[in-house]
Design a protein around this motif. Structure first.
Motif, PDB file in Angstrom:
ATOM      1  N   ASP A   1     108.659 -33.731  17.899  1.00 20.61           N
ATOM      2  CA  ASP A   1     108.038 -32.816  16.159  1.00 20.61           C
ATOM      3  C   ASP A   1     109.410 -32.464  15.618  1.00 20.61           C
ATOM      4  N   ILE A   2     110.589 -31.566  16.093  1.00 24.97           N
ATOM      5  CA  ILE A   2     111.150 -31.441  15.699  1.00 24.97           C
ATOM      6  C   ILE A   2     111.899 -32.060  14.942  1.00 24.97           C
ATOM      7  N   ALA A   3     112.438 -33.706  15.847  1.00 22.07           N
ATOM      8  CA  ALA A   3     113.053 -35.102  15.228  1.00 22.07           C
ATOM      9  C   ALA A   3     112.349 -35.291  14.000  1.00 22.07           C
ATOM     10  N   SER A   4     111.027 -35.520  14.190  1.00 24.14           N
ATOM     11  CA  SER A   4     109.804 -35.858  12.705  1.00 24.14           C
ATOM     12  C   SER A   4     109.646 -34.705  11.774  1.00 24.14           C
ATOM     13  N   GLN A   5     110.744 -33.888  11.779  1.00 22.93           N
ATOM     14  CA  GLN A   5     110.655 -32.879  10.881  1.00 22.93           C
ATOM     15  C   GLN A   5     112.138 -32.955   9.930  1.00 22.93           C
ATOM     16  N   ASP A   6     113.016 -33.978  10.275  1.00 22.16           N
ATOM     17  CA  ASP A   6     114.392 -33.865  10.230  1.00 22.16           C
ATOM     18  C   ASP A   6     114.991 -33.056  10.462  1.00 22.16           C
ATOM     19  N   LEU A   7     114.901 -31.899  10.952  1.00 20.17           N
ATOM     20  CA  LEU A   7     115.209 -30.256  11.478  1.00 20.17           C
ATOM     21  C   LEU A   7     116.744 -30.878  12.369  1.00 20.17           C
ATOM     22  N   PRO A   8     117.922 -29.918  12.050  1.00 21.45           N
ATOM     23  CA  PRO A   8     118.901 -30.436  13.760  1.00 21.45           C
ATOM     24  C   PRO A   8     117.964 -28.916  14.826  1.00 21.45           C
ATOM     25  N   VAL A   9     118.649 -29.710  15.950  1.00 21.65           N
ATOM     26  CA  VAL A   9     118.393 -28.223  16.948  1.00 21.65           C
ATOM     27  C   VAL A   9     119.169 -27.337  17.230  1.00 21.65           C
ATOM     28  N   ARG A  10     118.997 -26.058  17.927  1.00 22.72           N
ATOM     29  CA  ARG A  10     120.312 -25.915  18.694  1.00 22.72           C
ATOM     30  C   ARG A  10     119.860 -25.062  19.806  1.00 22.72           C
ATOM     31  N   PRO A  11     120.351 -25.647  20.568  1.00 19.74           N
ATOM     32  CA  PRO A  11     119.466 -26.057  22.280  1.00 19.74           C
ATOM     33  C   PRO A  11     120.605 -24.804  23.204  1.00 19.74           C
ATOM     34  N   ASP A  12     120.065 -23.119  22.064  1.00 20.65           N
ATOM     35  CA  ASP A  12     120.781 -22.236  23.398  1.00 20.65           C
ATOM     36  C   ASP A  12     120.008 -22.239  24.771  1.00 20.65           C
ATOM     37  N   CYS A  13     118.756 -22.597  25.033  1.00 22.99           N
ATOM     38  CA  CYS A  13     118.207 -23.010  26.212  1.00 22.99           C
ATOM     39  C   CYS A  13     119.255 -23.909  26.756  1.00 22.99           C
ATOM     40  N   ALA A  14     119.327 -23.373  28.520  1.00 13.17           N
ATOM     41  CA  ALA A  14     120.017 -24.983  29.841  1.00 13.17           C
ATOM     42  C   ALA A  14     119.334 -26.188  29.697  1.00 13.17           C
ATOM     43  N   PHE A  15     117.722 -25.731  29.849  1.00 21.34           N
ATOM     44  CA  PHE A  15     116.772 -26.137  30.343  1.00 21.34           C
ATOM     45  C   PHE A  15     116.934 -27.517  28.928  1.00 21.34           C
ATOM     46  N   ILE A  16     116.536 -27.152  27.729  1.00 22.76           N
ATOM     47  CA  ILE A  16     116.795 -28.066  25.987  1.00 22.76           C
ATOM     48  C   ILE A  16     118.106 -28.906  26.492  1.00 22.76           C
ATOM     49  N   LYS A  17     119.048 -28.203  26.278  1.00 25.99           N
ATOM     50  CA  LYS A  17     120.491 -28.901  26.774  1.00 25.99           C
ATOM     51  C   LYS A  17     120.552 -29.937  27.518  1.00 25.99           C
ATOM     52  N   GLY A  18     119.731 -29.522  28.841  1.00 24.47           N
ATOM     53  CA  GLY A  18     120.110 -30.466  30.124  1.00 24.47           C
ATOM     54  C   GLY A  18     119.484 -32.003  29.916  1.00 24.47           C
ATOM     55  N   TRP A  19     118.395 -31.314  29.256  1.00 25.24           N
ATOM     56  CA  TRP A  19     117.279 -32.397  28.996  1.00 25.24           C
ATOM     57  C   TRP A  19     117.855 -33.344  27.714  1.00 25.24           C
ATOM     58  N   LEU A  20     118.171 -32.839  27.026  1.00 30.37           N
ATOM     59  CA  LEU A  20     119.422 -33.226  26.398  1.00 30.37           C
ATOM     60  C   LEU A  20     120.095 -34.014  26.168  1.00 30.37           C
ATOM     61  N   ASP A  21     121.110 -33.495  26.842  1.00 25.63           N
ATOM     62  CA  ASP A  21     122.074 -34.663  27.992  1.00 25.63           C
ATOM     63  C   ASP A  21     121.591 -35.498  28.669  1.00 25.63           C
ATOM     64  N   ASN A  22     120.109 -35.752  28.703  1.00 30.16           N
ATOM     65  CA  ASN A  22     119.916 -36.406  29.643  1.00 30.16           C
ATOM     66  C   ASN A  22     119.224 -37.515  29.480  1.00 30.16           C
ATOM     67  N   HIS A  23     119.135 -37.417  28.200  1.00 32.92           N
ATOM     68  CA  HIS A  23     118.604 -37.957  26.872  1.00 32.92           C
ATOM     69  C   HIS A  23     119.010 -38.499  25.939  1.00 32.92           C
ATOM     70  N   PRO A  24     120.733 -38.560  25.544  1.00 34.43           N
ATOM     71  CA  PRO A  24     121.497 -39.260  24.738  1.00 34.43           C
ATOM     72  C   PRO A  24     121.036 -40.325  23.792  1.00 34.43           C
ATOM     73  N   ASP A  25     119.720 -40.676  23.790  1.00 33.44           N
ATOM     74  CA  ASP A  25     119.270 -41.546  22.967  1.00 33.44           C
ATOM     75  C   ASP A  25     118.810 -40.891  22.146  1.00 33.44           C
ATOM     76  N   HIS A  26     118.049 -39.500  21.611  1.00 32.04           N
ATOM     77  CA  HIS A  26     116.863 -38.734  21.543  1.00 32.04           C
ATOM     78  C   HIS A  26     117.237 -38.944  20.017  1.00 32.04           C
ATOM     79  N   PRO A  27     116.755 -39.294  19.136  1.00 31.76           N
ATOM     80  CA  PRO A  27     116.454 -38.948  17.350  1.00 31.76           C
ATOM     81  C   PRO A  27     117.013 -37.909  16.922  1.00 31.76           C
ATOM     82  N   VAL A  28     116.704 -36.458  17.328  1.00 29.59           N
ATOM     83  CA  VAL A  28     117.010 -35.014  17.357  1.00 29.59           C
ATOM     84  C   VAL A  28     118.867 -34.876  16.902  1.00 29.59           C
TER      85      VAL A  28
END
Length: 93
Positions: free
Chosen positions: A63-90
């Protein structure tokens, strides 16, 4: 098989996961200028280990990527998910 639905709840500034109609967890967000900050994700014990957190993360970040907004993942779970999905467009800041 349970049915997981994720929705955005703007009034409470969070994305919510429901499993078979029951609230199973949420991930919070807030806007700081043009950046979406994600400070906390919580999955209730009864739903842990069932992919609810991953469903939340993917839906929210899509949803955030579809709005062309950057994200700051202060949550360890979200950061970990992004680390495991490096191809995500956000965009991560």
């Amino acid at each position: 098989m349970s049915d997981t639905t994720v929705t955005k709840n703007d009034q409470q500034s969070r994305y919510e996961a429901h499993v078979d109609g029951e609230l199973a967890g949420f991930t919070e967000f807030r806007r700081e200028g043009d950046v979406v900050v994600m400070p906390h994700t919580e999955v209730f014990d009864a739903f842990g280990g069932k992919g609810v957190g991953s469903d939340l993360a993917q839906f929210a970040l899509d949803d955030i990527a579809s709005q062309d907004l950057p994200v700051r993942p202060d949550c360890a779970f979200i950061k970990g998910w992004l680390d495991n999905h490096p191809d995500h467009p956000v965009k991560v800041v």
